[in-house]
Design a protein around this motif. Structure first.
Motif, PDB file in Angstrom:
ATOM      1  N   UNK A  43       0.830  -1.206   0.000  1.00 41.97           N
ATOM      2  CA  UNK A  43       0.000   0.000   0.000  1.00 41.97           C
ATOM      3  C   UNK A  43       0.865   1.257   0.000  1.00 41.97           C
ATOM      4  N   UNK A  44       2.020   1.191   0.660  1.00 47.95           N
ATOM      5  CA  UNK A  44       2.935   2.325   0.684  1.00 47.95           C
ATOM      6  C   UNK A  44       3.619   2.527  -0.670  1.00 47.95           C
ATOM      7  N   UNK A  45       3.814   1.449  -1.409  1.00 44.04           N
ATOM      8  CA  UNK A  45       4.410   1.601  -2.736  1.00 44.04           C
ATOM      9  C   UNK A  45       3.449   2.330  -3.673  1.00 44.04           C
ATOM     10  N   UNK A  46       2.159   2.026  -3.561  1.00 43.14           N
ATOM     11  CA  UNK A  46       1.165   2.788  -4.330  1.00 43.14           C
ATOM     12  C   UNK A  46       1.149   4.236  -3.848  1.00 43.14           C
ATOM     13  N   UNK A  47       1.198   4.415  -2.531  1.00 42.78           N
ATOM     14  CA  UNK A  47       1.219   5.749  -1.937  1.00 42.78           C
ATOM     15  C   UNK A  47       2.368   6.576  -2.518  1.00 42.78           C
ATOM     16  N   UNK A  48       3.568   6.005  -2.555  1.00 46.57           N
ATOM     17  CA  UNK A  48       4.720   6.759  -3.038  1.00 46.57           C
ATOM     18  C   UNK A  48       4.626   7.024  -4.537  1.00 46.57           C
ATOM     19  N   UNK A  49       4.143   6.066  -5.286  1.00 43.79           N
ATOM     20  CA  UNK A  49       3.977   6.250  -6.732  1.00 43.79           C
ATOM     21  C   UNK A  49       3.078   7.445  -7.025  1.00 43.79           C
ATOM     22  N   UNK A  50       1.958   7.522  -6.323  1.00 41.88           N
ATOM     23  CA  UNK A  50       1.018   8.621  -6.549  1.00 41.88           C
ATOM     24  C   UNK A  50       1.602   9.931  -6.016  1.00 41.88           C
ATOM     25  N   UNK A  51       2.308   9.866  -4.897  1.00 38.81           N
ATOM     26  CA  UNK A  51       2.964  11.062  -4.362  1.00 38.81           C
ATOM     27  C   UNK A  51       3.939  11.638  -5.379  1.00 38.81           C
TER      28      UNK A  51
END
Length: 208
Positions: free
Chosen positions: A50-58
């Motif tokens: 979930x954090x990898x998606x978070x960082x991608x969108x960030x």
């Protein structure tokens, strides 16, 4: 939880959709634009999907907002950096779980939760209140620190009412009261002026 005895187990699932992350990132960027134009995005992308998606969108939002300086911190490093050098931060954007933990750490760093304003902001109506809530245990005793409530009003002026000059005036009045040595019991130390809720609020009003 499932199972029994040595085989009993439980698990948690953290789920974030693109829409949810984009929405909070947009709010973070807009909040930073009204402050010092600095954002730290906090995740655990070295472990959590979930954090990898978070960082991608960030990273996408950073590209779309080149006027905002953005860093990416892991949550464990953020917890350390908040203690070592809290002044480096302006806006921190993170998940609900990490934010819940880091916000309590921030309350300790400031010296008292009585000093802290807060807001719940989204795409609809925002709610402003001090971090300590209504403090029912000391209600009516002239003990509560009113500065968190007063600074919450300043946040409302800045973020919802588009009155940055009013917000600045309130914040400067609070700062001057503290510089003048006024303290409620939660932040009092010897040699300063100990006052109650009413006196502290009146001191701020006099400096507006």
């Amino acid at each position: 939880a499932q199972g029994e005895g040595a085989n009993e187990f439980a698990w948690d699932k953290e789920t974030y959709s693109r829409y949810e992350v984009e929405r909070i990132m947009d709010i973070a960027m807009e909040t930073a634009r009204k402050r010092n134009k600095k954002v730290v995005s906090v995740d655990k992308a070295n472990v959590l999907a979930s954090s990898r998606l978070w960082r991608k969108i960030a990273q996408e939002k950073v590209a779309a907002n080149p006027d905002i300086a953005t860093d990416y911190f892991y949550v464990d490093n953020t917890a350390m950096q908040l203690v070592v050098n809290p002044a480096q931060f302006d806006v921190i954007v993170t998940t609900n779980l990490f934010g819940d933990i880091l916000s309590d750490e921030g309350a300790v760093i400031s010296g008292s939760i009585g000093l802290l304003p807060s807001a719940s902001m989204g795409t609809g109506t925002a709610l402003y209140e001090p971090i300590h809530g209504s403090a029912p245990d000391i209600m009516g005793q002239n003990l509560a620190n009113p500065l968190g409530t007063i600074l919450s009003a300043a946040m409302m002026c800045r973020h919802s009412l588009d009155l940055p000059q009013v917000a600045d005036a309130i914040e400067k009045a609070v700062e001057q009261v503290l510089l003048d040595g006024y303290r409620t019991g939660d932040i009092y130390r010897e040699g300063l002026k100990r006052v109650g809720t009413t006196e502290m609020a009146q001191a701020v009003i006099e400096r507006l």
